[in-house]
Design a protein around this motif. Structure first.
Motif, PDB file in Angstrom:
ATOM      1  N   ALA A 189       0.838  -1.203   0.000  1.00  0.00           N
ATOM      2  CA  ALA A 189       0.000   0.000   0.000  1.00  0.00           C
ATOM      3  C   ALA A 189       0.871   1.252   0.000  1.00  0.00           C
ATOM      4  CB  ALA A 189      -0.943  -0.002   1.208  1.00  0.00           C
ATOM      5  N   LYS A 190       1.945   1.221   0.771  1.00  0.00           N
ATOM      6  CA  LYS A 190       2.856   2.379   0.802  1.00  0.00           C
ATOM      7  C   LYS A 190       3.543   2.566  -0.552  1.00  0.00           C
ATOM      8  CE  LYS A 190       6.039   4.944   3.502  1.00  0.00           C
ATOM      9  NZ  LYS A 190       6.336   5.293   4.857  1.00  0.00           N
ATOM     10  N   GLU A 191       3.935   1.466  -1.204  1.00  0.00           N
ATOM     11  CA  GLU A 191       4.542   1.570  -2.528  1.00  0.00           C
ATOM     12  C   GLU A 191       3.569   2.181  -3.537  1.00  0.00           C
ATOM     13  OE1 GLU A 191       5.788  -2.397  -3.539  1.00  0.00           O
ATOM     14  OE2 GLU A 191       7.312  -2.438  -1.955  1.00  0.00           O
ATOM     15  N   ILE A 192       2.300   1.795  -3.455  1.00  0.00           N
ATOM     16  CA  ILE A 192       1.288   2.264  -4.400  1.00  0.00           C
ATOM     17  C   ILE A 192       0.868   3.699  -4.104  1.00  0.00           C
ATOM     18  CG2 ILE A 192      -1.107   1.933  -5.165  1.00  0.00           C
ATOM     19  CD1 ILE A 192      -0.594  -1.129  -4.721  1.00  0.00           C
ATOM     20  N   THR A 193       0.670   4.029  -2.821  1.00  0.00           N
ATOM     21  CA  THR A 193       0.097   5.332  -2.451  1.00  0.00           C
ATOM     22  C   THR A 193       1.134   6.360  -2.022  1.00  0.00           C
ATOM     23  OG1 THR A 193      -0.195   4.754  -0.117  1.00  0.00           O
ATOM     24  CG2 THR A 193      -2.007   4.197  -1.635  1.00  0.00           C
ATOM     25  N   GLY A 194       2.296   5.899  -1.560  1.00  0.00           N
ATOM     26  CA  GLY A 194       3.294   6.806  -1.009  1.00  0.00           C
ATOM     27  C   GLY A 194       3.013   7.204   0.426  1.00  0.00           C
ATOM     28  N   GLU A 195       2.058   6.532   1.058  1.00  0.00           N
ATOM     29  CA  GLU A 195       1.696   6.867   2.445  1.00  0.00           C
ATOM     30  C   GLU A 195       1.461   5.602   3.260  1.00  0.00           C
ATOM     31  OE1 GLU A 195      -2.941   7.822   2.448  1.00  0.00           O
ATOM     32  OE2 GLU A 195      -1.885   8.975   0.917  1.00  0.00           O
ATOM     33  N   ASP A 196       1.532   5.760   4.576  1.00  0.00           N
ATOM     34  CA  ASP A 196       1.245   4.649   5.475  1.00  0.00           C
ATOM     35  C   ASP A 196      -0.249   4.402   5.528  1.00  0.00           C
ATOM     36  OD1 ASP A 196       3.863   4.069   6.402  1.00  0.00           O
ATOM     37  OD2 ASP A 196       3.772   5.781   7.763  1.00  0.00           O
ATOM     38  N   ILE A 197      -0.615   3.130   5.724  1.00  0.00           N
ATOM     39  CA  ILE A 197      -1.998   2.828   6.063  1.00  0.00           C
ATOM     40  C   ILE A 197      -2.033   2.600   7.571  1.00  0.00           C
ATOM     41  CG2 ILE A 197      -2.624   1.928   3.801  1.00  0.00           C
ATOM     42  CD1 ILE A 197      -2.350  -0.885   4.873  1.00  0.00           C
ATOM     43  N   TYR A 198      -3.161   2.921   8.174  1.00  0.00           N
ATOM     44  CA  TYR A 198      -3.305   2.850   9.624  1.00  0.00           C
ATOM     45  C   TYR A 198      -4.280   1.754  10.010  1.00  0.00           C
ATOM     46  CZ  TYR A 198      -0.927   7.325  10.133  1.00  0.00           C
ATOM     47  OH  TYR A 198       0.016   8.324  10.123  1.00  0.00           O
ATOM     48  N   LEU A 199      -3.951   1.033  11.062  1.00  0.00           N
ATOM     49  CA  LEU A 199      -4.901   0.087  11.627  1.00  0.00           C
ATOM     50  C   LEU A 199      -6.043   0.859  12.269  1.00  0.00           C
ATOM     51  CD1 LEU A 199      -2.631  -2.515  13.430  1.00  0.00           C
ATOM     52  CD2 LEU A 199      -4.327  -3.037  11.674  1.00  0.00           C
ATOM     53  N   VAL A 200      -7.246   0.346  12.120  1.00  0.00           N
ATOM     54  CA  VAL A 200      -8.428   0.893  12.797  1.00  0.00           C
ATOM     55  C   VAL A 200      -9.253  -0.292  13.296  1.00  0.00           C
ATOM     56  CG1 VAL A 200      -8.531   3.076  11.527  1.00  0.00           C
ATOM     57  CG2 VAL A 200      -9.698   1.094  10.596  1.00  0.00           C
ATOM     58  N   GLY A 201     -10.399  -0.024  13.855  1.00  0.00           N
ATOM     59  CA  GLY A 201     -11.292  -1.091  14.288  1.00  0.00           C
ATOM     60  C   GLY A 201     -10.819  -1.780  15.554  1.00  0.00           C
ATOM     61  N   SER A 202     -11.211  -3.036  15.692  1.00  0.00           N
ATOM     62  CA  SER A 202     -10.957  -3.754  16.944  1.00  0.00           C
ATOM     63  C   SER A 202      -9.471  -3.955  17.210  1.00  0.00           C
ATOM     64  CB  SER A 202     -11.682  -5.101  16.941  1.00  0.00           C
ATOM     65  OG  SER A 202     -11.265  -5.897  15.849  1.00  0.00           O
ATOM     66  N   VAL A 203      -8.651  -4.161  16.179  1.00  0.00           N
ATOM     67  CA  VAL A 203      -7.216  -4.357  16.414  1.00  0.00           C
ATOM     68  C   VAL A 203      -6.598  -3.086  17.000  1.00  0.00           C
ATOM     69  CG1 VAL A 203      -4.982  -4.887  15.367  1.00  0.00           C
ATOM     70  CG2 VAL A 203      -7.017  -6.131  14.632  1.00  0.00           C
ATOM     71  N   SER A 204      -6.982  -1.922  16.475  1.00  0.00           N
ATOM     72  CA  SER A 204      -6.440  -0.674  17.028  1.00  0.00           C
ATOM     73  C   SER A 204      -6.913  -0.466  18.459  1.00  0.00           C
ATOM     74  CB  SER A 204      -6.815   0.525  16.150  1.00  0.00           C
ATOM     75  OG  SER A 204      -8.184   0.826  16.243  1.00  0.00           O
ATOM     76  N   LYS A 205      -8.128  -0.918  18.762  1.00  0.00           N
ATOM     77  CA  LYS A 205      -8.629  -0.796  20.135  1.00  0.00           C
ATOM     78  C   LYS A 205      -7.853  -1.713  21.088  1.00  0.00           C
ATOM     79  CE  LYS A 205     -13.147   0.817  18.813  1.00  0.00           C
ATOM     80  NZ  LYS A 205     -14.581   0.593  18.740  1.00  0.00           N
ATOM     81  N   ILE A 206      -7.444  -2.873  20.609  1.00  0.00           N
ATOM     82  CA  ILE A 206      -6.617  -3.767  21.430  1.00  0.00           C
ATOM     83  C   ILE A 206      -5.246  -3.130  21.658  1.00  0.00           C
ATOM     84  CG2 ILE A 206      -5.408  -5.986  21.472  1.00  0.00           C
ATOM     85  CD1 ILE A 206      -7.893  -7.136  19.960  1.00  0.00           C
TER      86      ILE A 206
END
Length: 137
Positions: free
Chosen positions: A28-45
């Motif tokens: 995703a970073k190679e394609i977009t040039g930016e980081d993707i962020y975890l969200v949802g239940s994993v980020s809450k953990i």
């Protein structure tokens, strides 16, 4: 430079799932040039809002609107190992053999989230504390 943060930190018990998250994050970073962020239940953990015993149904990431458009145009490059990738207006759903990973389009409704890093390695978004506002992504 390839970083295997999910694998190095063993975020999930499943080594394959950690590897998949590393691959998706890197591609995703190679394609977009930016980081993707975890969200949802994993980020809450990761943030301590849910216990580690919480049963995760899927893994959710989020990317900017511009990044999301780039991912849609290049979805076949994002994760060719997937069984299938379903495209919806608000997200891409990457179906693995026994799990799904979703990449959401960052929308205005997500401005109540704050950027954080788990162990200074893995970016995630979590709910802002009630008296704080965040106006940037």
């Amino acid at each position: 430079m390839q970083e295997n943060n999910f694998q190095n930190l063993q975020i999930f018990e499943s080594a394959i799932l950690n590897e998949c998250c590393d691959l998706i994050s890197q591609r995703a970073k190679e394609i977009t040039g930016e980081d993707i962020y975890l969200v949802g239940s994993v980020s809450k953990i990761l943030n301590g809002d849910f216990t580690e015993e919480y049963k995760i149904k899927d893994i959710d990431f989020i990317v900017s609107m511009a990044g999301f458009q780039k991912l849609i145009r290049n979805k076949d490059l994002l994760f060719p190992e997937a069984r299938t990738i379903e495209q919806r207006p608000e997200r891409l759903i990457i179906y693995l053999n026994s799990f799904a990973i979703e990449i959401w389009n960052y929308l205005e409704r997500n401005t109540d989230k704050q950027k954080k890093f788990f162990k200074n390695k893995i970016p995630y978004l979590c709910q802002l504390e009630q008296n704080k506002k965040l106006n940037t992504y």
